[in-house]
Design a protein around this motif. Structure first.
Motif, PDB file in Angstrom:
ATOM      1  N   LEU A  29      12.791  35.658  63.771  1.00  0.00           N
ATOM      2  CA  LEU A  29      13.779  36.717  63.588  1.00  0.00           C
ATOM      3  C   LEU A  29      13.368  37.638  62.435  1.00  0.00           C
ATOM      4  O   LEU A  29      13.615  38.846  62.474  1.00  0.00           O
ATOM      5  CB  LEU A  29      15.155  36.111  63.324  1.00  0.00           C
ATOM      6  CG  LEU A  29      16.366  36.982  63.688  1.00  0.00           C
ATOM      7  CD1 LEU A  29      16.290  37.430  65.136  1.00  0.00           C
ATOM      8  CD2 LEU A  29      17.652  36.218  63.443  1.00  0.00           C
ATOM      9  N   LYS A  30      12.725  37.071  61.416  1.00  0.00           N
ATOM     10  CA  LYS A  30      12.193  37.907  60.336  1.00  0.00           C
ATOM     11  C   LYS A  30      11.146  38.882  60.869  1.00  0.00           C
ATOM     12  O   LYS A  30      11.020  40.011  60.376  1.00  0.00           O
ATOM     13  CB  LYS A  30      11.575  37.029  59.247  1.00  0.00           C
ATOM     14  CG  LYS A  30      12.572  36.236  58.429  1.00  0.00           C
ATOM     15  CD  LYS A  30      11.849  35.358  57.416  1.00  0.00           C
ATOM     16  CE  LYS A  30      12.836  34.510  56.624  1.00  0.00           C
ATOM     17  NZ  LYS A  30      12.146  33.584  55.689  1.00  0.00           N
ATOM     18  N   ALA A  31      10.393  38.449  61.875  1.00  0.00           N
ATOM     19  CA  ALA A  31       9.385  39.329  62.461  1.00  0.00           C
ATOM     20  C   ALA A  31      10.031  40.559  63.094  1.00  0.00           C
ATOM     21  O   ALA A  31       9.477  41.666  63.032  1.00  0.00           O
ATOM     22  CB  ALA A  31       8.563  38.556  63.502  1.00  0.00           C
ATOM     23  N   GLN A  32      11.195  40.383  63.704  1.00  0.00           N
ATOM     24  CA  GLN A  32      11.901  41.526  64.275  1.00  0.00           C
ATOM     25  C   GLN A  32      12.412  42.446  63.166  1.00  0.00           C
ATOM     26  O   GLN A  32      12.350  43.675  63.289  1.00  0.00           O
ATOM     27  CB  GLN A  32      13.061  41.046  65.146  1.00  0.00           C
ATOM     28  CG  GLN A  32      12.643  40.261  66.376  1.00  0.00           C
ATOM     29  CD  GLN A  32      11.761  41.071  67.302  1.00  0.00           C
ATOM     30  OE1 GLN A  32      11.977  42.264  67.498  1.00  0.00           O
ATOM     31  NE2 GLN A  32      10.746  40.417  67.859  1.00  0.00           N
ATOM     32  N   ILE A  33      12.900  41.868  62.077  1.00  0.00           N
ATOM     33  CA  ILE A  33      13.356  42.674  60.943  1.00  0.00           C
ATOM     34  C   ILE A  33      12.182  43.429  60.330  1.00  0.00           C
ATOM     35  O   ILE A  33      12.313  44.590  59.920  1.00  0.00           O
ATOM     36  CB  ILE A  33      14.045  41.778  59.899  1.00  0.00           C
ATOM     37  CG1 ILE A  33      15.317  41.153  60.488  1.00  0.00           C
ATOM     38  CG2 ILE A  33      14.382  42.555  58.643  1.00  0.00           C
ATOM     39  CD1 ILE A  33      16.011  40.168  59.572  1.00  0.00           C
ATOM     40  N   ALA A  34      11.009  42.788  60.280  1.00  0.00           N
ATOM     41  CA  ALA A  34       9.824  43.424  59.699  1.00  0.00           C
ATOM     42  C   ALA A  34       9.437  44.691  60.450  1.00  0.00           C
ATOM     43  O   ALA A  34       8.928  45.644  59.862  1.00  0.00           O
ATOM     44  CB  ALA A  34       8.660  42.433  59.690  1.00  0.00           C
ATOM     45  N   ARG A  35       9.680  44.728  61.740  1.00  0.00           N
ATOM     46  CA  ARG A  35       9.331  45.910  62.537  1.00  0.00           C
ATOM     47  C   ARG A  35      10.152  47.138  62.129  1.00  0.00           C
ATOM     48  O   ARG A  35       9.776  48.271  62.445  1.00  0.00           O
ATOM     49  CB  ARG A  35       9.555  45.616  64.017  1.00  0.00           C
ATOM     50  CG  ARG A  35       8.688  44.505  64.575  1.00  0.00           C
ATOM     51  CD  ARG A  35       9.122  44.140  65.996  1.00  0.00           C
ATOM     52  NE  ARG A  35       8.998  45.276  66.913  1.00  0.00           N
ATOM     53  CZ  ARG A  35       9.607  45.360  68.083  1.00  0.00           C
ATOM     54  NH1 ARG A  35      10.416  44.372  68.483  1.00  0.00           N
ATOM     55  NH2 ARG A  35       9.440  46.417  68.863  1.00  0.00           N
ATOM     56  N   ARG A  73      24.425  47.330  58.627  1.00  0.00           N
ATOM     57  CA  ARG A  73      25.114  46.566  59.676  1.00  0.00           C
ATOM     58  C   ARG A  73      24.130  46.006  60.686  1.00  0.00           C
ATOM     59  O   ARG A  73      24.265  44.865  61.139  1.00  0.00           O
ATOM     60  CB  ARG A  73      26.131  47.457  60.384  1.00  0.00           C
ATOM     61  CG  ARG A  73      27.440  47.667  59.647  1.00  0.00           C
ATOM     62  CD  ARG A  73      28.357  48.608  60.418  1.00  0.00           C
ATOM     63  NE  ARG A  73      28.499  48.176  61.802  1.00  0.00           N
ATOM     64  CZ  ARG A  73      28.625  49.017  62.824  1.00  0.00           C
ATOM     65  NH1 ARG A  73      28.589  50.322  62.630  1.00  0.00           N
ATOM     66  NH2 ARG A  73      28.770  48.547  64.052  1.00  0.00           N
ATOM     67  N   MET A  74      23.123  46.804  61.033  1.00  0.00           N
ATOM     68  CA  MET A  74      22.137  46.325  62.003  1.00  0.00           C
ATOM     69  C   MET A  74      21.342  45.151  61.435  1.00  0.00           C
ATOM     70  O   MET A  74      21.138  44.136  62.110  1.00  0.00           O
ATOM     71  CB  MET A  74      21.197  47.455  62.398  1.00  0.00           C
ATOM     72  CG  MET A  74      20.158  47.018  63.436  1.00  0.00           C
ATOM     73  SD  MET A  74      19.058  48.340  63.948  1.00  0.00           S
ATOM     74  CE  MET A  74      18.043  47.432  65.144  1.00  0.00           C
ATOM     75  N   LEU A  75      20.889  45.274  60.188  1.00  0.00           N
ATOM     76  CA  LEU A  75      20.140  44.174  59.573  1.00  0.00           C
ATOM     77  C   LEU A  75      21.011  42.921  59.458  1.00  0.00           C
ATOM     78  O   LEU A  75      20.548  41.798  59.715  1.00  0.00           O
ATOM     79  CB  LEU A  75      19.626  44.599  58.193  1.00  0.00           C
ATOM     80  CG  LEU A  75      18.594  45.735  58.170  1.00  0.00           C
ATOM     81  CD1 LEU A  75      18.257  46.111  56.737  1.00  0.00           C
ATOM     82  CD2 LEU A  75      17.335  45.338  58.931  1.00  0.00           C
ATOM     83  N   ASP A  76      22.271  43.112  59.071  1.00  0.00           N
ATOM     84  CA  ASP A  76      23.180  41.967  58.956  1.00  0.00           C
ATOM     85  C   ASP A  76      23.431  41.318  60.311  1.00  0.00           C
ATOM     86  O   ASP A  76      23.517  40.089  60.431  1.00  0.00           O
ATOM     87  CB  ASP A  76      24.510  42.406  58.340  1.00  0.00           C
ATOM     88  CG  ASP A  76      24.395  42.724  56.861  1.00  0.00           C
ATOM     89  OD1 ASP A  76      23.460  42.204  56.224  1.00  0.00           O
ATOM     90  OD2 ASP A  76      25.224  43.499  56.350  1.00  0.00           O
ATOM     91  N   ALA A  77      23.558  42.156  61.351  1.00  0.00           N
ATOM     92  CA  ALA A  77      23.812  41.614  62.689  1.00  0.00           C
ATOM     93  C   ALA A  77      22.620  40.779  63.168  1.00  0.00           C
ATOM     94  O   ALA A  77      22.802  39.718  63.784  1.00  0.00           O
ATOM     95  CB  ALA A  77      24.092  42.755  63.667  1.00  0.00           C
ATOM     96  N   ILE A  78      21.410  41.251  62.892  1.00  0.00           N
ATOM     97  CA  ILE A  78      20.224  40.473  63.277  1.00  0.00           C
ATOM     98  C   ILE A  78      20.215  39.134  62.548  1.00  0.00           C
ATOM     99  O   ILE A  78      19.960  38.080  63.136  1.00  0.00           O
ATOM    100  CB  ILE A  78      18.939  41.263  62.984  1.00  0.00           C
ATOM    101  CG1 ILE A  78      18.878  42.516  63.863  1.00  0.00           C
ATOM    102  CG2 ILE A  78      17.706  40.398  63.222  1.00  0.00           C
ATOM    103  CD1 ILE A  78      17.678  43.407  63.580  1.00  0.00           C
ATOM    104  N   ALA A  85      14.390  43.999  72.198  1.00  0.00           N
ATOM    105  CA  ALA A  85      14.590  45.224  72.965  1.00  0.00           C
ATOM    106  C   ALA A  85      15.405  46.244  72.171  1.00  0.00           C
ATOM    107  O   ALA A  85      15.118  47.452  72.197  1.00  0.00           O
ATOM    108  CB  ALA A  85      15.272  44.899  74.288  1.00  0.00           C
ATOM    109  N   VAL A  86      16.413  45.777  71.448  1.00  0.00           N
ATOM    110  CA  VAL A  86      17.229  46.681  70.628  1.00  0.00           C
ATOM    111  C   VAL A  86      16.389  47.270  69.501  1.00  0.00           C
ATOM    112  O   VAL A  86      16.450  48.476  69.210  1.00  0.00           O
ATOM    113  CB  VAL A  86      18.453  45.941  70.061  1.00  0.00           C
ATOM    114  CG1 VAL A  86      19.250  46.850  69.139  1.00  0.00           C
ATOM    115  CG2 VAL A  86      19.340  45.427  71.185  1.00  0.00           C
ATOM    116  N   VAL A  87      15.583  46.428  68.845  1.00  0.00           N
ATOM    117  CA  VAL A  87      14.711  46.905  67.762  1.00  0.00           C
ATOM    118  C   VAL A  87      13.722  47.936  68.299  1.00  0.00           C
ATOM    119  O   VAL A  87      13.473  48.978  67.670  1.00  0.00           O
ATOM    120  CB  VAL A  87      13.976  45.721  67.117  1.00  0.00           C
ATOM    121  CG1 VAL A  87      12.934  46.219  66.112  1.00  0.00           C
ATOM    122  CG2 VAL A  87      14.966  44.791  66.415  1.00  0.00           C
ATOM    123  N   SER A  88      13.153  47.678  69.464  1.00  0.00           N
ATOM    124  CA  SER A  88      12.183  48.610  70.052  1.00  0.00           C
ATOM    125  C   SER A  88      12.832  49.959  70.339  1.00  0.00           C
ATOM    126  O   SER A  88      12.213  51.018  70.152  1.00  0.00           O
ATOM    127  CB  SER A  88      11.606  48.023  71.342  1.00  0.00           C
ATOM    128  OG  SER A  88      10.873  46.834  71.077  1.00  0.00           O
TER     129      SER A  88
END
Length: 766
Positions: free
Chosen positions: A385-391, A416-421, A443-446
């Motif tokens: 999940l950190k990998a998705q935040i890193a993007r 809010r987005m970072l907290d939700a992840i 998909a949301v991050v992309s």
């Protein structure tokens, strides 16, 4: 009786202060009224919040005191705990009202400048009694615990109250809103209930344990209230310098945002102070040094290049791939895939891109880089999940430069987005289900990476989608857990009833055999007493274990027992005899069904029913000469003894088997402290991190708590597996750090708190 304020008092008398302001031509009357209004509102927020919290926890405190009394080895100690529990049980509202009144009176003394003097008369010195010393020690300990847990909030509150009172500083124990004043008022209120001093100490300690976890939130609300009313809205730390506009350079996006808003948060003020403390040469901004910290570097770019440079445009190019450099080359950040956890903003700081950045831009890059450092260090977030935040590093940096509210608004769309992840961490088990959910997050991050340019609304829609995903997953998990835990809950309840059964059944039998006062009937015959205690009790325990006290079979067996006792009593009138005739067939039928269910030996059954015939005949005889019961022959006695021994052996074997099947949980020391209180405060749906020796972390969701033995039943992230743990064992794990309560708090808020401290340290070194 009101005390006069001594000459050497360090407390400001608002009335005198008001007169002095009038004498100097200030707006004294208005200022005094506003100050008193603010102080009284803060007073009400504190004492109302504290008493409301205590009111909600009264039952929990009572349970804690009863448990402490049960474990206390000395009678005197037990009586103290029982006395404290009794006060709460009978006079909780009166007690808390007394505490509130005591605090308000103390607060009024402060506002009138009548605080107790700081000097003392040596002639009045005397030895302190043991109990007085214990009370003083209890107040000191309670104050220290509260102040330690509210340290950050109290630093700001002390400063703001001192500002209200027009004083340069305020001693931590002189703040009328501080923990010391609150603890002393609670003790004063308890003392007004005319209870012993040792009970006062016990109640103060219990109140203190409850407030330890809640008072910080109350102080945060008071600070926000004072900020909203203009009392030190921007507490500044360190240098008072500000970034000055540099002639010859183009204004950055961050500079423009700063010009648009003059009331940003304390963090942005720190950024400006840091930017003002950076070295600037040739009209161009500083750049990050070799360490990547973004502090103290010097620019090497030409003024003409700097004037045309815009970091935000460069970030947009980097978001899409590589960006061209003025010398004809290009620069691109390291590629981040779905498995990469790397702070690419550190690479950006050391790149040629930053050579022409403004000082404030450089500080902002450093701040966001630190933010991601803190998030990446958070052990509760799984690596995938950190990998998705890193993007999201470049989009988040762009958003922070576009909108300075990113640093001051907790509900900012990006945060809010970072907290939700981060919140979705608890819903990512290491299986196919977790992989599917991770793909949805990716998909949301992309989509944010592909569509974000300068419209923050992209983050808003992404945050809403992720938050809705979290809500649906939580609802589905709760439904799954509620269904999946039913069997485990039934087994735990049955095991607990098995421990309680002997005591409960013994109590019911005693009540059935006990003759009401004034009853002239004959005592219950010994044969019936023996049958109920030795044989029928087995059926009652069996029914109780299977169904509980409200079970139909258990209550039917109880009623049969009561009818049996009544049936063998003398019937003095015809109505009672007719009643016996009517109920006797059904009674005998239920007795035979019950004895068959418990495998009652035939020899014992025959003898009991034969005895029962005679007892019923004696019960309806009009005279007082009962028919004697037949004496058993030696052979019958031997058979009866053998049958009884067989019953006892079977009961012992069943008990041994139950103990063998159950895996005893390792015992933990039983004592009450903050950790056991935290364990008691858990509610259904709360999450706990369990840490293991191999450094792995297991997320567990509380699905049920037994009200009998405080057994906690947890399930995994999918709700498919479960395990139980006792209250004391859970408290012990919390105490050792092997379990951590998962607070539903914002990961970005926590990160910004750490970030603030880091920048304060940097600022102090300039």
């Amino acid at each position: 009786m009101e005390r006069e304020m001594p000459d050497n008092s360090v407390v400001v008398n608002l009335n005198q202060f008001e007169r002095s302001r009038r004498n100097t031509g200030g707006a004294g009357t208005q200022a005094s009224a506003e100050t008193l209004t603010l102080l009284h509102d803060c007073r009400d927020q504190l004492i109302e919040g504290a008493t409301r919290t205590l009111t909600h926890q009264v039952e929990g405190i009572e349970s804690t005191l009863l448990a402490m009394a049960d474990r206390a080895p000395l009678l005197d100690t037990r009586n103290i705990y029982y006395g404290a529990q009794g006060i709460l049980n009978k006079q909780a509202n009166e007690l808390l009202s007394a505490c509130k009144e005591a605090y308000c009176q103390t607060f009024s003394q402060f506002t009138l400048g009548r605080e107790k003097p700081v000097s003392f008369d040596l002639s009045e010195l005397s030895l302190v009694g043991d109990q007085d010393f214990e009370i003083t020690l209890a107040v000191d300990k309670a104050t220290s615990r509260l102040r330690f847990n509210c340290a950050e909030e109290l630093v700001a509150l002390d400063a703001r109250v001192a500002h209200l009172m027009a004083r340069p500083s305020l001693n931590e124990n002189d703040n009328p809103l501080g923990p010391r004043a609150l603890c002393e008022a609670l003790l004063d209120g308890i003392a007004r209930m005319d209870v012993a001093q040792n009970i006062q100490i016990v109640l103060l300690n219990q109140f203190n344990l409850v407030l330890t976890t809640e008072l910080a939130g109350i102080y945060q609300s008071i600070n926000r209230y004072l900020v909203n009313h203009g009392v030190l809205p921007d507490l500044k730390v360190g240098s008072q310098s500000r970034a000055q506009s540099q002639p010859g350079r183009a204004p950055s996006i961050a500079d423009t945002a700063a010009a648009q808003s003059s009331t940003g948060g304390e963090m942005f003020n720190l950024f400006e102070q840091l930017a003002g403390g950076r070295g600037v040469a040739g009209g161009s901004g500083g750049h990050a040094g070799p360490g990547g910290g973004g502090i103290g570097g010097h620019a090497g770019g030409a003024p003409g290049v700097a004037a045309q440079f815009n970091l935000l445009d460069s970030l947009s190019q980097l978001q899409l791939g590589a960006m061209p450099l003025p010398d004809g080359g290009s620069f691109e950040l390291p590629l981040l895939d779905a498995a990469s956890i790397r702070n690419v903003l550190r690479s950006l700081q050391q790149s040629p891109v930053m050579q022409s950045a403004s000082p404030l831009d450089a500080v902002l890059v450093d701040a966001v880089a630190m933010l991601f450092d803190v998030v990446f260090d958070e052990a509760a977030i799984p690596d995938r999940l950190k990998a998705q935040i890193a993007r999201l590093q470049i989009p988040v940096l762009k958003a922070a430069m576009l909108d300075r509210n990113f640093f001051s608004e907790q509900n900012h769309p990006v945060r809010r987005m970072l907290d939700a992840i981060a919140t979705l961490s608890i819903h990512l088990p290491e299986n196919e289900t977790g992989n599917t959910r991770l793909d949805a997050i990716s998909a949301v991050v992309s989509r944010v990476l592909d569509t974000f340019e300068q419209d923050i609304a992209v983050f808003d829609s992404a945050a809403a989608e992720l938050e809705e995903m979290a809500v649906l997953l939580e609802e589905n998990l709760e439904e799954t857990v509620d269904i999946g835990l039913q069997e485990d809950i039934a087994q735990i309840k049955q095991a607990e009833r098995a421990e309680l059964a002997p005591v409960v059944v013994h109590d019911f039998i005693n009540r059935a055999l006990k003759q009401p006062e004034g009853n002239q009937n004959q005592p219950v015959p010994e044969a019936v007493r023996e049958f109920l205690r030795r044989d029928w009790s087995r059926l009652l325990m069996q029914d109780f274990i299977e169904e509980g006290e409200q079970g139909a079979h258990f209550n039917s067996s109880l009623e049969t027992m009561r009818e049996l006792v009544w049936s063998v009593q003398s019937k003095a009138d015809m109505d009672a005899r007719l009643m016996l005739v009517r109920i006797l067939p059904g009674l005998l039928k239920r007795l035979r069904e019950g004895t068959t269910k418990i495998n009652f030996p035939a020899k014992l059954a025959d003898r009991f029913y034969a005895t029962l015939v005679i007892l019923h005949a004696n019960a309806v005889r009009p005279n007082t000469q009962p028919v004697p019961l037949p004496e058993a022959t030696p052979a019958e006695r031997i058979e009866e003894v053998a049958a009884v021994q067989q019953l006892e052996a079977e009961a012992s074997l069943a008990e041994t088997s139950a103990l063998t099947d159950a895996e005893p949980e390792p015992t933990a020391p039983e004592f009450e402290d903050l950790f056991s209180l935290r364990a008691r405060s858990l509610n259904k749906g709360d999450w706990v991190e369990f840490h293991y020796d191999d450094s792995t972390i297991r997320w567990a969701r509380l699905g049920w708590v037994s009200g009998v033995k405080n057994t906690y039943l947890f399930s995994d992230q999918d709700g498919m597996n479960s395990f139980s743990i006792s209250l004391q064992r859970l408290a012990d794990k919390l105490r050792k750090g092997e379990a951590v309560l998962v607070e539903r708090k914002s990961i970005t808020e926590s990160a910004f708190g750490k970030l603030m401290n880091l920048f304060r340290q940097k600022l102090s070194s300039i």
